[in-house]
Design a protein around this motif. Structure first.
Motif, PDB file in Angstrom:
ATOM      1  N   VAL A  68       0.820  -1.204   0.000  1.00  0.00           N
ATOM      2  CA  VAL A  68       0.000   0.000   0.000  1.00  0.00           C
ATOM      3  C   VAL A  68       0.860   1.263   0.000  1.00  0.00           C
ATOM      4  N   VAL A  69       0.532   2.166  -0.905  1.00  0.00           N
ATOM      5  CA  VAL A  69       1.062   3.524  -0.867  1.00  0.00           C
ATOM      6  C   VAL A  69      -0.089   4.410  -0.392  1.00  0.00           C
ATOM      7  N   LEU A  70       0.031   4.928   0.807  1.00  0.00           N
ATOM      8  CA  LEU A  70      -1.003   5.769   1.413  1.00  0.00           C
ATOM      9  C   LEU A  70      -0.736   7.224   1.053  1.00  0.00           C
ATOM     10  N   VAL A  71      -1.737   7.895   0.516  1.00  0.00           N
ATOM     11  CA  VAL A  71      -1.570   9.279   0.068  1.00  0.00           C
ATOM     12  C   VAL A  71      -2.547  10.170   0.819  1.00  0.00           C
ATOM     13  N   ALA A  83      -3.070   6.144  10.228  1.00  0.00           N
ATOM     14  CA  ALA A  83      -3.422   4.865   9.616  1.00  0.00           C
ATOM     15  C   ALA A  83      -2.174   4.112   9.168  1.00  0.00           C
ATOM     16  N   ALA A  84      -1.161   4.849   8.728  1.00  0.00           N
ATOM     17  CA  ALA A  84       0.053   4.220   8.204  1.00  0.00           C
ATOM     18  C   ALA A  84       0.713   3.313   9.232  1.00  0.00           C
ATOM     19  N   GLU A  85       0.756   3.749  10.489  1.00  0.00           N
ATOM     20  CA  GLU A  85       1.408   2.912  11.500  1.00  0.00           C
ATOM     21  C   GLU A  85       0.502   1.766  11.950  1.00  0.00           C
ATOM     22  N   ARG A  86      -0.787   1.863  11.657  1.00  0.00           N
ATOM     23  CA  ARG A  86      -1.714   0.824  12.075  1.00  0.00           C
ATOM     24  C   ARG A  86      -1.818  -0.345  11.092  1.00  0.00           C
ATOM     25  N   ILE A  87      -1.343  -0.140   9.860  1.00  0.00           N
ATOM     26  CA  ILE A  87      -1.487  -1.219   8.871  1.00  0.00           C
ATOM     27  C   ILE A  87      -0.240  -2.084   8.765  1.00  0.00           C
ATOM     28  N   ARG A  93       4.773   2.844   1.484  1.00  0.00           N
ATOM     29  CA  ARG A  93       5.236   4.224   1.687  1.00  0.00           C
ATOM     30  C   ARG A  93       4.030   5.132   1.930  1.00  0.00           C
ATOM     31  N   VAL A  94       4.282   6.209   2.654  1.00  0.00           N
ATOM     32  CA  VAL A  94       3.279   7.257   2.822  1.00  0.00           C
ATOM     33  C   VAL A  94       3.705   8.459   1.989  1.00  0.00           C
ATOM     34  N   LEU A 176       8.511   6.097   9.728  1.00  0.00           N
ATOM     35  CA  LEU A 176       7.775   5.586   8.571  1.00  0.00           C
ATOM     36  C   LEU A 176       8.477   5.982   7.275  1.00  0.00           C
ATOM     37  N   PRO A 177       8.458   5.123   6.254  1.00  0.00           N
ATOM     38  CA  PRO A 177       8.974   5.524   4.943  1.00  0.00           C
ATOM     39  C   PRO A 177       8.014   6.525   4.317  1.00  0.00           C
ATOM     40  N   ALA A 178       8.493   7.730   4.020  1.00  0.00           N
ATOM     41  CA  ALA A 178       7.571   8.787   3.604  1.00  0.00           C
ATOM     42  C   ALA A 178       8.192   9.724   2.580  1.00  0.00           C
TER      43      ALA A 178
END
Length: 233
Positions: A68-71, A83-87, A93-94, A176-178
């Protein structure tokens, strides 16, 4: 291939990504633009900030998405960052698009020392909602008149509780990778909290020579940046 899960900022819904989605799909990626609760086609759904975090996490889990790439654009960077740390290992990447970023115990309005009263005043005057911007407020952001009209006519009042409730983080966001996308017409430098996060080896900065709403003003360039973030992992 990546699965792009995208949330737009205040007043907007999944429709805001309409010109970005085809570019991502043409490259073979999955696309999942979200409308957060209380907005657009989800008007009337009660929402606080935790609701928006769960909107994102729930969609990823419901579809069993991986890579998942969260945007997150603008306000949506706050629920997206949580949400990024919860998945967990579902995350690749965020990407924060000219966005706010969450800080544990702080809210969206916490980051507005000069504008907090304006936001809270609007919420009080509009039955718990932040009223959308008017067309003149979009001047100087690299948008055509048609693009401004599209944003203004599509915008819906934003649930105030999502702006005043504090974020909850269990670990430093810098781990987080961002990628942080700074839109230069909205200011030459990221906010101070983002500047600190960019010192992390896991974060990188990308600049766009456009305004705060690049999904409308420069959708192809934004899509190119998102595709690069997916490859970077």
């Amino acid at each position: 291939m990546a699965e792009f899960v995208m949330a737009a900022g205040t007043w907007l819904g999944a429709w805001a990504w309409d010109e970005v989605v085809p570019e991502l799909r043409a490259a073979g990626h999955g696309t999942h633009p979200l409308t957060l609760s209380g907005l657009a086609d989800k008007q009337g759904v009660p929402a606080g900030q935790r609701t928006h975090v769960q909107d994102i996490v729930g969609e990823i889990e419901r579809l069993d998405l991986r890579d998942v790439v969260l945007v997150g654009h603008s306000y949506a960077g706050i629920p997206v960052g949580q949400a990024a740390e919860r998945i967990g290992d579902r995350l690749t990447r965020v990407v924060f698009v000219d966005s706010n970023v969450p800080a544990d115990g702080e809210s969206f309005v916490s980051a507005w020392p000069d504008g907090r009263a304006m936001v809270e005043g609007s919420i009080a005057e509009h039955n718990g909602f932040w009223a959308p911007l008017a067309a003149p407020d979009f001047a100087g952001q690299g948008l055509t008149d048609a693009q401004i009209t599209r944003i203004v006519t599509g915008s819906t009042p934003h649930p105030g509780a999502t702006l005043t409730e504090p974020a909850v983080l269990s670990r430093p966001l810098g781990e987080l990778p961002a990628t942080y996308v700074k839109c230069l017409l909205d200011g030459p430098e990221p906010n101070a909290d983002v500047v600190e996060l960019l010192k992390s080896e896991h974060w990188r900065l990308v600049e766009m020579h456009t305004g705060h709403w690049p999904m409308f003003s420069e959708p192809r360039e934004l899509a190119r940046i998102l595709l690069g973030a997916a490859v970077e992992g």
